[in-house]
Design a protein around this motif. Structure first.
Motif, mmCIF file in Angstrom:
data_model
loop_
_atom_site.group_PDB
_atom_site.id
_atom_site.type_symbol
_atom_site.label_atom_id
_atom_site.label_comp_id
_atom_site.label_asym_id
_atom_site.label_seq_id
_atom_site.Cartn_x
_atom_site.Cartn_y
_atom_site.Cartn_z
ATOM 1 N N GLN A 1 41.114 54.157 10.715
ATOM 2 C CA GLN A 1 41.747 54.708 11.924
ATOM 3 C C GLN A 1 41.382 56.163 12.162
ATOM 4 N N LYS A 2 41.341 56.952 11.086
ATOM 5 C CA LYS A 2 41.215 58.410 11.240
ATOM 6 C C LYS A 2 39.886 58.975 10.769
ATOM 7 N N GLY A 3 39.199 58.248 9.912
ATOM 8 C CA GLY A 3 37.959 58.760 9.327
ATOM 9 C C GLY A 3 38.174 59.129 7.873
ATOM 10 N N ILE A 4 37.189 58.854 7.057
ATOM 11 C CA ILE A 4 37.289 59.074 5.611
ATOM 12 C C ILE A 4 37.537 60.540 5.283
ATOM 13 N N SER B 1 42.365 51.945 3.193
ATOM 14 C CA SER B 1 41.419 51.261 4.073
ATOM 15 C C SER B 1 41.827 51.434 5.536
ATOM 16 N N GLN B 2 43.096 51.224 5.811
ATOM 17 C CA GLN B 2 43.589 51.358 7.184
ATOM 18 C C GLN B 2 43.486 52.798 7.675
ATOM 19 N N GLU C 1 34.905 54.309 -2.696
ATOM 20 C CA GLU C 1 34.023 53.218 -3.128
ATOM 21 C C GLU C 1 34.788 51.901 -3.217
ATOM 22 N N GLU C 2 35.965 51.938 -3.845
ATOM 23 C CA GLU C 2 36.750 50.710 -4.014
ATOM 24 C C GLU C 2 37.277 50.186 -2.675
ATOM 25 N N VAL C 3 37.647 51.093 -1.789
ATOM 26 C CA VAL C 3 38.081 50.676 -0.448
ATOM 27 C C VAL C 3 36.927 49.987 0.270
#
Length: 195
Positions: free
Chosen positions: A21-24, A16-17, A55-57
């Motif tokens: 911060q960086k993009g998926i 998540s973090q 999805e879970e994130v």
């Protein structure tokens, strides 16, 4: 919390973090494994693919964000109208925080750009949860057409969030709050006059 639940939670929070911060798309599974300190096998035991992890994130982030937003708004005002206006006080503080990188749900939709991806549905669900919260507050405040009002509110929050993301300017929440105040006043049910 069991060891299995702990490692799953660690992966979710790390991913998540990093995604935020960086993009998926820029974050790979190996970076998540290295940063979270779990074994590759452990990650794949909990999440069969990166798409499942995304999805879970998003579900995890949605639960956390909605809980935070609702609690923060609830603690800000004594009346429904005050709480409606306070939503932008809460958002202004979020926009001004040093780690703000835009709305994670808008970011995910734009980055993934696939309406069939489960993360898209999570983002749509967050938007609907916010709309329903605003609709409830609007009804309590005496707004005449609370459903329409809540849709108009979403335009304000979207604009303020976009302004904060693009311009790095939390003051968009001030403009949205002023517009919301006008919208509330013009939408309040008028008392019936006796003839």
């Amino acid at each position: 919390m069991t060891s299995t639940n702990h490692s799953r939670q660690q992966i979710l929070e790390t991913a998540s973090q990093l995604f935020y911060q960086k993009g998926i798309q820029k974050v790979g599974i190996n970076e998540i494994i290295a940063t979270s300190g779990v074994a590759k096998r452990t990650l794949y035991r909990h999440f069969a693919s990166k798409d499942e992890l995304i999805e879970e994130v998003m579900k995890h982030r949605a639960t956390e964000w909605l809980r935070w937003f609702e609690t923060a708004v609830q603690n800000r005002g004594n009346t429904p109208k005050e709480r409606l206006l306070a939503t932008f006080d809460v958002l202004r503080e979020w926009y001004a925080s040093p780690d703000f990188r835009g709305c994670p749900f808008i970011n995910a939709v734009l980055e993934i750009a696939d309406a069939s991806h489960p993360a898209h549905n999570v983002s749509v669900g967050v938007r609907e949860s916010i709309r329903m919260q605003i609709e409830r507050l609007a009804e309590q405040a005496g707004v005449e057409n609370a459903k329409s009002f809540s849709q108009q509110y979403l335009l304000l929050i979207g604009g303020a969030s976009l302004m904060a993301t693009i311009e790095g300017f939390s003051g968009g929440a001030n403009y949205a709050q002023q517009a919301l105040s006008t919208l509330i006043d013009s939408s309040l049910q008028q008392p019936q006059t006796q003839i």
